[in-house]
Design a protein around this motif. Structure first.
Motif, PDB file in Angstrom:
ATOM      1  N   PHE A  69      36.397  47.851  39.839  1.00 15.26           N
ATOM      2  CA  PHE A  69      36.472  47.722  41.296  1.00 15.26           C
ATOM      3  C   PHE A  69      37.174  46.545  42.001  1.00 15.26           C
ATOM      4  O   PHE A  69      36.631  45.389  41.194  1.00 15.26           O
ATOM      5  CB  PHE A  69      35.240  48.006  42.211  1.00 15.26           C
ATOM      6  N   ARG A  70      38.316  46.434  42.288  1.00 17.13           N
ATOM      7  CA  ARG A  70      38.904  45.330  42.876  1.00 17.13           C
ATOM      8  C   ARG A  70      38.968  45.408  44.596  1.00 17.13           C
ATOM      9  O   ARG A  70      39.927  46.247  45.057  1.00 17.13           O
ATOM     10  CB  ARG A  70      40.131  44.790  42.431  1.00 17.13           C
ATOM     11  N   LEU A  71      38.212  44.740  45.238  1.00 20.79           N
ATOM     12  CA  LEU A  71      38.155  44.814  46.711  1.00 20.79           C
ATOM     13  C   LEU A  71      39.796  44.673  47.233  1.00 20.79           C
ATOM     14  O   LEU A  71      40.095  45.477  48.186  1.00 20.79           O
ATOM     15  CB  LEU A  71      37.310  43.892  47.364  1.00 20.79           C
ATOM     16  N   ALA A  86      41.784  41.885  29.995  1.00 22.59           N
ATOM     17  CA  ALA A  86      40.592  40.797  29.951  1.00 22.59           C
ATOM     18  C   ALA A  86      41.094  39.505  30.766  1.00 22.59           C
ATOM     19  O   ALA A  86      42.296  39.128  30.091  1.00 22.59           O
ATOM     20  CB  ALA A  86      39.716  40.524  28.868  1.00 22.59           C
ATOM     21  N   ALA A  87      40.553  39.344  31.670  1.00 30.00           N
ATOM     22  CA  ALA A  87      41.159  37.849  32.052  1.00 30.00           C
ATOM     23  C   ALA A  87      40.021  37.103  33.006  1.00 30.00           C
ATOM     24  O   ALA A  87      38.923  37.698  33.603  1.00 30.00           O
ATOM     25  CB  ALA A  87      42.271  38.406  33.397  1.00 30.00           C
ATOM     26  N   GLY A  88      40.482  35.873  33.365  1.00 32.02           N
ATOM     27  CA  GLY A  88      39.524  35.183  34.279  1.00 32.02           C
ATOM     28  C   GLY A  88      39.995  33.918  34.476  1.00 32.02           C
ATOM     29  O   GLY A  88      41.033  33.620  34.109  1.00 32.02           O
ATOM     30  N   LEU A  89      39.199  33.198  35.368  1.00 32.19           N
ATOM     31  CA  LEU A  89      39.668  31.951  35.980  1.00 32.19           C
ATOM     32  C   LEU A  89      39.014  30.854  34.804  1.00 32.19           C
ATOM     33  O   LEU A  89      38.166  30.844  34.461  1.00 32.19           O
ATOM     34  CB  LEU A  89      39.107  31.726  37.578  1.00 32.19           C
ATOM     35  N   ASP A 101      35.896  33.271  25.687  1.00 36.35           N
ATOM     36  CA  ASP A 101      34.695  33.636  26.029  1.00 36.35           C
ATOM     37  C   ASP A 101      34.808  34.672  27.064  1.00 36.35           C
ATOM     38  O   ASP A 101      33.983  35.655  27.225  1.00 36.35           O
ATOM     39  CB  ASP A 101      34.309  32.308  27.181  1.00 36.35           C
ATOM     40  N   GLU A 102      35.875  34.840  27.972  1.00 35.49           N
ATOM     41  CA  GLU A 102      36.109  35.792  28.873  1.00 35.49           C
ATOM     42  C   GLU A 102      36.361  37.115  28.144  1.00 35.49           C
ATOM     43  O   GLU A 102      35.762  38.078  28.348  1.00 35.49           O
ATOM     44  CB  GLU A 102      37.617  35.230  29.901  1.00 35.49           C
ATOM     45  N   ALA A 103      37.093  37.183  27.061  1.00 34.37           N
ATOM     46  CA  ALA A 103      37.085  38.268  26.268  1.00 34.37           C
ATOM     47  C   ALA A 103      35.926  38.890  25.780  1.00 34.37           C
ATOM     48  O   ALA A 103      35.768  40.173  26.006  1.00 34.37           O
ATOM     49  CB  ALA A 103      38.181  38.080  24.962  1.00 34.37           C
ATOM     50  N   GLU A 105      32.918  38.213  27.116  1.00 37.53           N
ATOM     51  CA  GLU A 105      31.995  38.658  28.194  1.00 37.53           C
ATOM     52  C   GLU A 105      32.566  39.998  28.917  1.00 37.53           C
ATOM     53  O   GLU A 105      31.535  40.805  29.097  1.00 37.53           O
ATOM     54  CB  GLU A 105      32.270  37.592  29.430  1.00 37.53           C
ATOM     55  N   GLU A 106      33.700  40.277  28.955  1.00 36.51           N
ATOM     56  CA  GLU A 106      34.377  41.234  29.496  1.00 36.51           C
ATOM     57  C   GLU A 106      34.461  42.741  28.385  1.00 36.51           C
ATOM     58  O   GLU A 106      34.179  43.709  28.901  1.00 36.51           O
ATOM     59  CB  GLU A 106      35.487  40.977  29.988  1.00 36.51           C
ATOM     60  N   THR A 107      34.720  42.260  27.182  1.00 41.55           N
ATOM     61  CA  THR A 107      34.917  43.461  26.226  1.00 41.55           C
ATOM     62  C   THR A 107      33.958  43.672  25.231  1.00 41.55           C
ATOM     63  O   THR A 107      33.856  44.583  24.733  1.00 41.55           O
ATOM     64  CB  THR A 107      36.297  43.134  25.774  1.00 41.55           C
ATOM     65  N   THR A 154      27.983  39.846  39.428  1.00 47.36           N
ATOM     66  CA  THR A 154      28.198  41.108  40.066  1.00 47.36           C
ATOM     67  C   THR A 154      29.189  42.015  39.479  1.00 47.36           C
ATOM     68  O   THR A 154      29.754  42.672  39.964  1.00 47.36           O
ATOM     69  CB  THR A 154      28.165  41.456  41.821  1.00 47.36           C
ATOM     70  N   GLU A 155      29.558  41.561  38.092  1.00 48.51           N
ATOM     71  CA  GLU A 155      30.745  42.217  37.694  1.00 48.51           C
ATOM     72  C   GLU A 155      30.320  43.452  36.830  1.00 48.51           C
ATOM     73  O   GLU A 155      29.060  43.489  36.391  1.00 48.51           O
ATOM     74  CB  GLU A 155      31.212  41.201  36.448  1.00 48.51           C
ATOM     75  N   GLU A 156      31.224  44.259  36.839  1.00 49.47           N
ATOM     76  CA  GLU A 156      30.905  45.788  36.313  1.00 49.47           C
ATOM     77  C   GLU A 156      32.144  46.316  35.706  1.00 49.47           C
ATOM     78  O   GLU A 156      32.774  47.025  36.492  1.00 49.47           O
ATOM     79  CB  GLU A 156      30.024  46.684  37.607  1.00 49.47           C
TER      80      GLU A 156
HETATM   81 MG   LIG Z   1      37.769  38.931  35.025  1.00 48.92          MG
END
Ligand SMILES: [Mg+2]
Ligand SMILES: Nc1nc2c(ncn2[C@@H]2O[C@H](COP(=O)(O)OP(=O)(O)O[C@H]3O[C@H](CO)[C@@H](O)[C@H](O)[C@@H]3O)[C@@H](O)[C@H]2O)c(=O)[nH]1
Length: 196
Positions: A69-71, A86-89, A101-103, A105-107, A154-156
């Protein structure tokens, strides 16, 4: 005039909001092509830089994507969750390390050899962010966790493993409409990542 810094004089910087990220209003004088200095103002949103990665399996002809979900997209009228790579700051980290790390965490996929393919400004009229784009091969042995993002943030995220051809078709139908994801899918197509 070749040096941009010689064309720009920052006159005033006002912080409009410094909550989760940073929004400034900058007044500056700009030396136009006709030789005149012109005063302008721009709002500049600074969320730092980011990184994105396409995980792909050449043999299976598959890619790993996420759905979340992206507000901001919802308030702009989009119905449904957004499909993304997958992406992140970066949060100050080196892009290569951060994207590994982001890959994970997310996948849930742990990849070692990430290849940087390009960089791009995603919304240069108002957002400072430069995004670093990567690709990496994955296989079933790379799966070390469930992914899904960080619960404390709160990531889902749902993890999707799709055939590359299905991802391209979803883009062509407008069902994949996130810029960084489209750019990486097009990179894969242009460079025959899956063979001709
Ligand atoms: Mg992300
Ligand atoms: N509480 C709170 N949390 C926030 C806020 N803004 C972001 N967050 C949280 O901060 C975390 C940032 O997660 P990342 O994975 O680092 O970033 P991202 O949101 O996935 O951003 C990626 O996609 C963007 C859109 O394409 C890119 O712009 C960005 O560079 C990056 O690639 C997420 O948990 C998000 O919910 C906010 O205003 N308030």
């Amino acid at each position: 005039m070749s040096n941009t810094a010689e064309r720009v004089n920052i006159v005033d910087t006002q912080v409009l909001s410094h909550d989760w990220y940073l929004l400034k209003k900058i007044t500056f004088d700009y030396h136009r092509n006709n030789g005149e200095w012109q005063r302008q103002t721009r709002e500049v949103y600074d969320r730092g830089n980011g990184a994105a990665i396409l995980l792909f399996n050449r043999e299976q002809r598959t890619v790993v994507l996420t759905r979340q979900f992206r507000l901001p997209v919802f308030v702009n009228g989009h119905d449904g969750l957004l499909i993304e790579v997958a992406a992140g700051l970066l949060e100050g980290a080196a892009p290569e390390q951060r994207i590994r790390d982001e890959a994970e965490e997310e996948t849930g996929y742990r990849v070692h050899d990430v290849k940087k393919v390009f960089e791009a400004y995603m919304s240069p009229g108002s957002v400072t962010e430069k995004l670093h784009f990567f690709i990496a091969e994955y296989d079933s042995a790379s799966k070390v966790g469930e992914g899904g993002g960080l619960e404390e943030e709160t990531e889902e995220l749902e993890v999707l493993e799709w055939r590359f051809d299905d991802a391209l078709a979803a883009f062509q139908r407008g069902e994949i409409c996130d810029a960084k994801t489209i750019m990486l899918l097009q990179y894969a197509a242009m460079n025959n990542l899956f063979g001709a």
